[in-house]
Design an enzyme around this catalytic site. Sequence first.
Site, PDB file in Angstrom:
ATOM      1  N   PRO A 192      20.382  23.353  44.620  1.00 21.14           N
ATOM      2  CA  PRO A 192      21.832  23.157  44.719  1.00 21.14           C
ATOM      3  C   PRO A 192      22.192  22.553  46.066  1.00 21.14           C
ATOM      4  O   PRO A 192      21.508  22.788  47.056  1.00 21.14           O
ATOM      5  CB  PRO A 192      22.386  24.578  44.608  1.00 21.14           C
ATOM      6  CG  PRO A 192      21.285  25.458  45.094  1.00 21.14           C
ATOM      7  CD  PRO A 192      20.011  24.771  44.725  1.00 21.14           C
ATOM      8  N   HIS A 386      51.943  44.861  42.229  1.00 21.20           N
ATOM      9  CA  HIS A 386      51.266  43.567  42.157  1.00 21.20           C
ATOM     10  C   HIS A 386      52.019  42.506  42.948  1.00 21.20           C
ATOM     11  O   HIS A 386      53.238  42.388  42.827  1.00 21.20           O
ATOM     12  CB  HIS A 386      51.144  43.138  40.689  1.00 21.20           C
ATOM     13  CG  HIS A 386      50.298  41.928  40.505  1.00 21.20           C
ATOM     14  ND1 HIS A 386      50.655  40.885  39.691  1.00 21.20           N
ATOM     15  CD2 HIS A 386      49.097  41.589  41.030  1.00 21.20           C
ATOM     16  CE1 HIS A 386      49.700  39.954  39.720  1.00 21.20           C
ATOM     17  NE2 HIS A 386      48.748  40.357  40.528  1.00 21.20           N
ATOM     18  N   HIS A 456      42.791  39.912  44.889  1.00 22.40           N
ATOM     19  CA  HIS A 456      42.160  39.013  43.905  1.00 22.40           C
ATOM     20  C   HIS A 456      42.209  37.586  44.439  1.00 22.40           C
ATOM     21  O   HIS A 456      43.089  37.235  45.205  1.00 22.40           O
ATOM     22  CB  HIS A 456      42.832  39.136  42.544  1.00 22.40           C
ATOM     23  CG  HIS A 456      42.282  40.293  41.771  1.00 22.40           C
ATOM     24  ND1 HIS A 456      41.795  40.182  40.493  1.00 22.40           N
ATOM     25  CD2 HIS A 456      42.091  41.578  42.155  1.00 22.40           C
ATOM     26  CE1 HIS A 456      41.344  41.366  40.102  1.00 22.40           C
ATOM     27  NE2 HIS A 456      41.517  42.238  41.091  1.00 22.40           N
ATOM     28  N   GLU A 457      41.229  36.794  44.024  1.00 21.43           N
ATOM     29  CA  GLU A 457      41.018  35.455  44.595  1.00 21.43           C
ATOM     30  C   GLU A 457      40.988  35.557  46.126  1.00 21.43           C
ATOM     31  O   GLU A 457      41.761  34.891  46.834  1.00 21.43           O
ATOM     32  CB  GLU A 457      42.087  34.458  44.114  1.00 21.43           C
ATOM     33  CG  GLU A 457      42.065  34.221  42.626  1.00 21.43           C
ATOM     34  CD  GLU A 457      42.807  35.308  41.853  1.00 21.43           C
ATOM     35  OE1 GLU A 457      42.260  35.789  40.841  1.00 21.43           O
ATOM     36  OE2 GLU A 457      43.903  35.694  42.259  1.00 21.43           O
ATOM     37  N   GLU A 481      38.109  39.819  33.326  1.00 18.96           N
ATOM     38  CA  GLU A 481      39.189  38.999  32.753  1.00 18.96           C
ATOM     39  C   GLU A 481      38.640  37.804  31.972  1.00 18.96           C
ATOM     40  O   GLU A 481      39.258  37.345  31.022  1.00 18.96           O
ATOM     41  CB  GLU A 481      40.150  38.530  33.857  1.00 18.96           C
ATOM     42  CG  GLU A 481      39.494  37.666  34.923  1.00 18.96           C
ATOM     43  CD  GLU A 481      40.436  37.272  36.073  1.00 18.96           C
ATOM     44  OE1 GLU A 481      41.555  37.799  36.145  1.00 18.96           O
ATOM     45  OE2 GLU A 481      40.046  36.432  36.891  1.00 18.96           O
TER      46      GLU A 481
HETATM   47  C1  NOJ Z   1      44.064  36.664  38.419  1.00 20.07           C
HETATM   48  C2  NOJ Z   1      43.678  38.066  38.717  1.00 20.07           C
HETATM   49  O1  NOJ Z   1      42.287  38.172  38.871  1.00 20.07           O
HETATM   50  C3  NOJ Z   1      44.176  38.930  37.582  1.00 20.07           C
HETATM   51  O2  NOJ Z   1      43.739  40.254  37.751  1.00 20.07           O
HETATM   52  C4  NOJ Z   1      45.679  38.828  37.500  1.00 20.07           C
HETATM   53  O3  NOJ Z   1      46.115  39.549  36.371  1.00 20.07           O
HETATM   54  C5  NOJ Z   1      46.123  37.379  37.359  1.00 20.07           C
HETATM   55  N1  NOJ Z   1      45.504  36.557  38.341  1.00 20.07           N
HETATM   56  C6  NOJ Z   1      47.632  37.227  37.509  1.00 20.07           C
HETATM   57  O4  NOJ Z   1      47.992  37.476  38.835  1.00 20.07           O
HETATM   58 CA    CA Z   2      40.797  36.336  39.242  1.00 19.28          CA
END
Ligand code: NOJ
Ligand code: CA
Length: 666
Positions: A192, A386, A456-457, A481
């Site tokens: 890679p 959230h 997240h992210e 997810e």
């Molecule tokens: C991506 C996140 O990983 C997920 O948990 C979340 O529900 C969605 N974004 C919406 O924010």
């Molecule tokens: Ca995500």
Amino acid sequence: MLRTSCLPVLGLAAVTLAATAGPLRGQTSVASPDGRNQVTVEVREGRLTYGLSRDGRVLILPSLLGFEFRGAPPLREGLRVTDTTRQSHDEWWTQPWGEVARVRDHHNELAVSVEETAAPNRRFTVRVRAFDDGVGFRYEFPEQPGLGAFEITEELTEFSLADNARAWWIPSDRPRMDRSEMLYSSGPVSVPSRVQTPLTMQTRDGRTYLVIHEANLVDYARMNLRTQRLEDRTLHADLAPYADGIKVRGRTPFVTPWRTVQVADRATDLAPSVLGLNLNPPNVLAGTDWIRPMKYVGIWWGMHIGAQTWSSGPRHGATTANAKRYIDFAAANGFGGVLVEGWNVGWDGDWIANRSAFSFTRAYPDYDLAEVAAYARQRNVRLIVHNETSGGIENYERQLDSAFALYRSLGLDAIKTGYVTDTTGEGHSHWSQHMVRHYRRVIEAAARHGIMVDVHEPIHDTGERRTYPNMMTREGSRGQEYNAWSGDGGNPPEHETILFFTRLLAGPMDFTPGIFDILRERGTGGPRRPDEARVRTTLAKQLALYVVLYSPLQMAADLPENYEGQPAFQFIRDVAVDWDTTRVIEGAIGDYVVVARRERGGQTWFVGAITDEESRTLDVPLSFLTPGRRYPLPVAITRRAVTSATRLRLVLAPGGGQAIRIRPAG
Ligand code: NOJ
Ligand code: CA
């Protein structure tokens, strides 16, 4: 002129000096306390290099150290050693929560200071720490006349691998999407061109595992790795840029993050990984009593399978009534928290593009934040608020303090943030110094307000939780997810058996286990098409993930109705989220793994075993149990007594697993 003609002479001098002790010698080394890992720092022909060996066997060949700048000459040659200092350290410290309660920081340190022999005579120090489980090094720039404010265009750090080790990797060069939500590939490390860390590798002879990563990333760009040419075994630090291409802006005095190389004889010795934690500063929070690991449920999976929406309308998930139903469910089953997504204004329309439309204080009319908060408090359940930003950093930062103050005034002490985006609005890389600073600001603001954080992210974990134990967990990998909506059928069965040995070495992951409706037959408003994503594990493996994939905030991700009448749900109710001890009993990267953990503050052990698409029968010794003690054990709803002398036969179906609770008798 003078400088270049001096170079070879300096190199020769350096080698000769190496034989003699003293601060000016050109080559010097430091070994780990057990003597096995040795780092050698050397000036070769004016260039500063380091190398790593284990038991005298070279793992990393002499590799370059240095920098390139905008508006200043590169800092990589014409160097001489001006000083070396040594220290040793041995200390045990206790984590407020974690995979293990107690951590030993035992290392030998070597600091090598160098200076350019010609103007501008810039100086820096490379500090190396050698531990039994790996090594770390960083650059330190003192304040100095020749180097004040600077702009780094390239960090020249190399990891020149002695052999073409097998690597398990995810790319870092997908155009635009600076994220980590990908499936792993494996093969020779030379193949890679750009990869993310932690990068786990096994030497060709199978004798050694190496993991390259970084620690204590505070005010710098995230490091990825790249090879310059095809078939190259030298990995180069590859820093994420600002929109204008600059990698790092700073001013002396300045220190970089640690570059780390974890080393182990067996893959099962890699976890739990504490090297990075040891290279982060200790906890700075005055009290940590309010920080508590917990299991949680949430208004979440319904949106991912399309049964509910984040946005307003007839299928809006985050209604007051729905939230209360989840709170009741959490209270009835002993879960600590409830996550509510889609509660706040900003989700209508294209929420990824409309990144500045999010309000972090204004709720949709059908969601009464204060009422839900009071309802949760009465039932001793914590709401996880959230905060999806879509990468609208300025919009979020503007509201940060008022939002956190509001949450605290309502008794809310946990948030889940989100950064679904390609790059920031200003065009900086998602992993740039700009974003590193942002993520840190959020952690610090949350700490000031007494709020726990799940990101997240995120940017990859570099051990922030040691300094800020309110930084609980993060995603930063392909999670559950993808079993709801990925276009490729969902995560393949081997996925989690790789995550354990790669992503999870950086730190906890909010994978969100516990989907029981594995075929996604319920709640979607119609049957699943055969090519659609589904959960490609057995139900038992979903349970085992609670033990295998560590997270101090651990979700029971399915809809509450899918847990009804399911005897297996009892395991999710019972499983601990905070651990005193962790033992990795057996495993092979990408094939299977068996993990045993003892709960913190108790004597109960939990064992999780997961496999890839192959079925396996494992004969697991229970020697980690307290000798002489009897443990009655339910196996497939029957109980069985075991002792530390028992070998437990685990039969794992393809894509399957086993989850076991072992409690002392009487
Ligand atoms: C991506 C996140 O990983 C997920 O948990 C979340 O529900 C969605 N974004 C919406 O924010
Ligand atoms: Ca995500």
